[in-house]
Structures are given as C-alpha cells and as structure tokens.
Write a protein that holds these residues in place. Structure first.
Motif, PDB file in Angstrom:
ATOM      1  N   ASP A  63      14.494  -1.194   0.090  1.00  0.00           N
ATOM      2  CA  ASP A  63      15.585  -1.693   0.940  1.00  0.00           C
ATOM      3  C   ASP A  63      15.059  -2.455   2.149  1.00  0.00           C
ATOM      4  OD1 ASP A  63      17.448  -0.601  -0.776  1.00  0.00           O
ATOM      5  OD2 ASP A  63      17.813   1.175   0.463  1.00  0.00           O
ATOM      6  N   LYS A  64      13.888  -2.069   2.642  1.00  0.00           N
ATOM      7  CA  LYS A  64      13.318  -2.691   3.834  1.00  0.00           C
ATOM      8  C   LYS A  64      12.387  -3.857   3.509  1.00  0.00           C
ATOM      9  CE  LYS A  64      13.351   1.687   6.333  1.00  0.00           C
ATOM     10  NZ  LYS A  64      12.516   2.745   6.897  1.00  0.00           N
ATOM     11  N   ALA A  65      11.934  -3.947   2.260  1.00  0.00           N
ATOM     12  CA  ALA A  65      10.925  -4.942   1.889  1.00  0.00           C
ATOM     13  C   ALA A  65      11.458  -6.361   2.003  1.00  0.00           C
ATOM     14  CB  ALA A  65      10.437  -4.679   0.466  1.00  0.00           C
ATOM     15  N   ALA A  66      10.659  -7.201   2.630  1.00  0.00           N
ATOM     16  CA  ALA A  66      11.015  -8.614   2.738  1.00  0.00           C
ATOM     17  C   ALA A  66      10.618  -9.366   1.471  1.00  0.00           C
ATOM     18  CB  ALA A  66      10.320  -9.224   3.948  1.00  0.00           C
ATOM     19  N   ASN A  67       9.634  -8.844   0.760  1.00  0.00           N
ATOM     20  CA  ASN A  67       9.136  -9.455  -0.465  1.00  0.00           C
ATOM     21  C   ASN A  67      10.067  -9.082  -1.621  1.00  0.00           C
ATOM     22  OD1 ASN A  67       7.788  -9.855  -2.937  1.00  0.00           O
ATOM     23  ND2 ASN A  67       5.782  -9.444  -2.045  1.00  0.00           N
ATOM     24  N   THR A  68      10.736 -10.061  -2.193  1.00  0.00           N
ATOM     25  CA  THR A  68      11.695  -9.825  -3.270  1.00  0.00           C
ATOM     26  C   THR A  68      11.038  -9.199  -4.490  1.00  0.00           C
ATOM     27  OG1 THR A  68      12.972 -11.718  -2.510  1.00  0.00           O
ATOM     28  CG2 THR A  68      13.444 -10.941  -4.713  1.00  0.00           C
ATOM     29  N   VAL A 101       0.845  -1.203   0.000  1.00  0.00           N
ATOM     30  CA  VAL A 101       0.000   0.000   0.000  1.00  0.00           C
ATOM     31  C   VAL A 101       0.880   1.253   0.000  1.00  0.00           C
ATOM     32  CG1 VAL A 101      -1.650   1.340   1.381  1.00  0.00           C
ATOM     33  CG2 VAL A 101      -2.001  -1.117   1.024  1.00  0.00           C
ATOM     34  N   GLN A 102       1.935   1.235   0.803  1.00  0.00           N
ATOM     35  CA  GLN A 102       2.834   2.383   0.854  1.00  0.00           C
ATOM     36  C   GLN A 102       3.493   2.630  -0.499  1.00  0.00           C
ATOM     37  OE1 GLN A 102       5.434   1.253   4.094  1.00  0.00           O
ATOM     38  NE2 GLN A 102       4.400   2.625   5.520  1.00  0.00           N
ATOM     39  N   ALA A 103       3.975   1.575  -1.140  1.00  0.00           N
ATOM     40  CA  ALA A 103       4.648   1.728  -2.438  1.00  0.00           C
ATOM     41  C   ALA A 103       3.695   2.317  -3.473  1.00  0.00           C
ATOM     42  CB  ALA A 103       5.200   0.385  -2.912  1.00  0.00           C
TER      43      ALA A 103
END
Length: 134
Positions: A81-86, A42-44
């Motif tokens: 950089d913080k995203a866990a989802n590749t 949602v943020q992206a």
C-alpha cells in the motif's frame, strides 16, 4: 563597454543560485526515492523469508501457523500500500494474497502449508527482487 548595474548582477546571481539549488534538490529527491525503493525491496524480501522461517517452526501448532501466515500477509499488504514502485506493489500484493489464502485448521493442513511455503518462498523472493529491478 557599459557595466551592469549592481541590482542586475545581484538578481542574476540569485537566479543562478536558485537554479543550482533546485537542480541539486531534484537530484537529492531522486537519490532519496532510490533509497526508499531499496528499503522497501529489502523489507518485502525480509518479510517473506521471516514468514517462511516462522511457518517452518510451527508445524505442530496449526493455530499459530495460521496467525504467522496472516501476519506475513498483512505486513506485505501494508508495504504494498505504501510502495511507490508499481511492480513491487503488485509482487508484494500477489505474495500477500497467496499467504492469506492458506487455511491451516489441523496438523495435516499445517504440514501441507509448511511444505508449500518452503517450496515457494524462494520464488516469491525472486519475484520481489525482479520487481525491484534486480
């Protein structure tokens, strides 16, 4: 029939409670990770739409448009950089690089950038949405 000693029953009950707690904790962690992923998605998408809206209002101010594009790119880069989802990381990095690639030094470049961002922002949001599994 022989009865179990009290200590054995206590240890068995403790082991069962620990196993249930561990299972519950892993499920809670999975739910938490799902919420984090949804928030990142949602943020992206929000960063992309917010940046596009800012750019649309800055056609007469190339310097501010350049700043808005760079700010949007930086925010997406930080989220990536913080995203866990590749997949989300790759999509956010791609949009970030595109935004960063705009050079807005004059009114003509501002108009061109605004048109390009307006035309492509829907596609960028779709790429992010697809990366998030939706």
């Amino acid at each position: 029939m022989r009865s179990f000693p009290r200590r054995t029953l206590t240890l068995t009950a403790s082991a069962l409670a620990a196993a249930l707690l561990a299972t519950g904790c892993s499920e809670l962690q999975e739910v938490s990770q799902g919420i984090d992923k949804a928030q990142e998605c949602v943020q992206a998408a929000g960063i992309v739409t917010e940046t596009a809206a800012k750019v649309a209002g800055l056609i007469n101010n190339p310097a501010e448009m350049e700043k808005a594009l760079n700010d949007g790119a930086a925010r997406l880069g930080e989220l990536a950089d913080k995203a866990a989802n590749t997949s989300l990381k790759e999509a956010a990095d791609g949009v970030s690089s595109t935004l960063e690639g705009f050079n807005v030094n004059n009114a003509n470049e501002a108009v061109d950038a605004a048109q390009k961002v307006a035309a492509d922002s829907t596609q960028w949001v779709q790429e992010i949405t697809n990366a998030c599994g939706g």
